[in-house]
Design a protein around this motif. Structure first.
Motif: not given
Length: 122
Positions: A85-93
């Motif tokens: 995982l990278t910070p760019e994967d931060t989100a509501v899923y």
């Protein structure tokens, strides 16, 4: 008529892993596609991964080789294994399911879960 409940989100360090789960329940006759989408602040909701009832999958280019989607048809569940995982994967899923509902004939409806936050940060 159909409810989707997600679990497994949280805070993880870059390079770490998380596994999201989604369980569907209710007046389900058949579930066709199931999928995971994500939405970061200020962005639209985008497809992450999708799986058909016979296990054909497709992934967003940004997650290929890192994320894996799988489903358990007997339990009406879909999971998303997220690695590297990278910070760019931060989100509501969000979990989604295309469902033929009992008593609704051939109509297929798309249902959504409530969303689970994934934050990748050191």
């Amino acid at each position: 008529q159909v409810q989707l409940v997600e679990s497994g989100g949280g805070l993880v360090q870059p390079g770490g892993s998380l596994r999201l789960s989604c369980a569907a329940s209710g007046r389900i006759y058949k579930i066709y596609h199931m999928g995971w989408y994500r939405q970061a602040p200020g962005s639209q909701r985008d497809l992450v991964a999708r799986i058909t009832s016979d296990d054909n999958t497709n992934y967003a280019d940004s997650v290929k080789g890192r994320f894996t989607i799988d489903r358990d048809n007997a339990k009406n569940m879909v999971d998303l294994q997220m690695n590297s995982l990278t910070p760019e994967d931060t989100a509501v899923y969000y979990c989604s399911a295309d469902v033929a509902v009992v008593g609704a004939g051939q109509t297929v409806y798309r249902y959504w879960g409530q969303g689970t936050q994934v934050t990748v940060s050191s």
